[in-house]
Write a protein that holds these residues in place. Sequence first.
Motif, mmCIF file in Angstrom:
data_model
loop_
_atom_site.group_PDB
_atom_site.id
_atom_site.type_symbol
_atom_site.label_atom_id
_atom_site.label_comp_id
_atom_site.label_asym_id
_atom_site.label_seq_id
_atom_site.Cartn_x
_atom_site.Cartn_y
_atom_site.Cartn_z
ATOM 1 N N LEU A 123 0.801 -1.217 0.019
ATOM 2 C CA LEU A 123 -0.116 0.036 -0.003
ATOM 3 C C LEU A 123 0.843 1.249 0.162
ATOM 4 N N GLN A 124 0.524 2.028 -0.744
ATOM 5 C CA GLN A 124 1.476 3.597 -0.996
ATOM 6 C C GLN A 124 0.324 4.636 -0.639
ATOM 7 N N SER A 178 -4.903 9.424 -0.770
ATOM 8 C CA SER A 178 -4.945 8.438 -1.842
ATOM 9 C C SER A 178 -4.164 7.273 -1.081
ATOM 10 N N CYS A 179 -4.670 5.906 -1.795
ATOM 11 C CA CYS A 179 -4.120 4.852 -1.133
ATOM 12 C C CYS A 179 -3.975 3.928 -2.243
ATOM 13 N N GLU A 180 -2.779 3.567 -3.176
ATOM 14 C CA GLU A 180 -2.730 2.901 -4.025
ATOM 15 C C GLU A 180 -2.183 1.468 -3.446
ATOM 16 N N SER A 189 -1.023 -2.659 -4.523
ATOM 17 C CA SER A 189 -0.418 -3.464 -5.475
ATOM 18 C C SER A 189 -0.427 -4.794 -5.064
ATOM 19 N N LYS A 235 -13.558 4.676 -3.724
ATOM 20 C CA LYS A 235 -12.634 3.855 -4.443
ATOM 21 C C LYS A 235 -12.640 4.029 -5.636
ATOM 22 N N ASP A 236 -11.381 3.555 -6.411
ATOM 23 C CA ASP A 236 -11.399 3.416 -7.756
ATOM 24 C C ASP A 236 -10.950 2.212 -8.152
ATOM 25 N N LYS A 252 -8.049 1.497 -10.571
ATOM 26 C CA LYS A 252 -6.734 1.676 -10.116
ATOM 27 C C LYS A 252 -6.185 1.297 -8.922
ATOM 28 N N ILE A 253 -7.239 0.260 -8.262
ATOM 29 C CA ILE A 253 -7.115 -0.149 -7.013
ATOM 30 C C ILE A 253 -6.483 0.911 -6.125
ATOM 31 N N THR A 254 -7.337 1.782 -5.925
ATOM 32 C CA THR A 254 -6.963 2.973 -5.289
ATOM 33 C C THR A 254 -8.136 3.138 -4.211
ATOM 34 N N CYS A 284 -3.153 4.078 5.380
ATOM 35 C CA CYS A 284 -3.800 3.416 4.907
ATOM 36 C C CYS A 284 -3.711 2.118 5.237
#
Length: 123
Positions: free
Chosen positions: A3-4, A20-22, A24, A71-72, A75-77, A95
């Motif tokens: 998580l970023q 935001s939290c993306e 992977s 959420k998106d 974009k897994i965000t 996050c």
Amino acid sequence: VQLQASGGGPVQAGGSLRLSCEASGRMFANYYMGWYRQAPGKEREFVAAMRWIGDEIYYGESMKGRFTISKDRPKITVFLQVDSLEVEDTATYYCAADVWASPATTDWGPRYWGQGTQVTVSS
């Protein structure tokens, strides 16, 4: 899951921020993604979380009204919109992601955490 988090920074009281939290890695359908925060000298507190697949959303008791999680999926965000910021919102926002077996009756205890993003609200 990695998580970023991003989007923190200095802001004047009354302003707004969107964090935001993306993610992977693999997000399972029964995972939740969400946010905690920790202010200096205070315990970490739950802000909000939402189920990755579906519409379930949960907010911490003191977070209802000015905080909005969204959420998106492509974009897994996951996002956290914070409006009408107060000095007391100054904290590091983290996050998190994981399953949550019984959101209505138990606290969340996510295993996966981002590195945190600092929000500093000045008067």
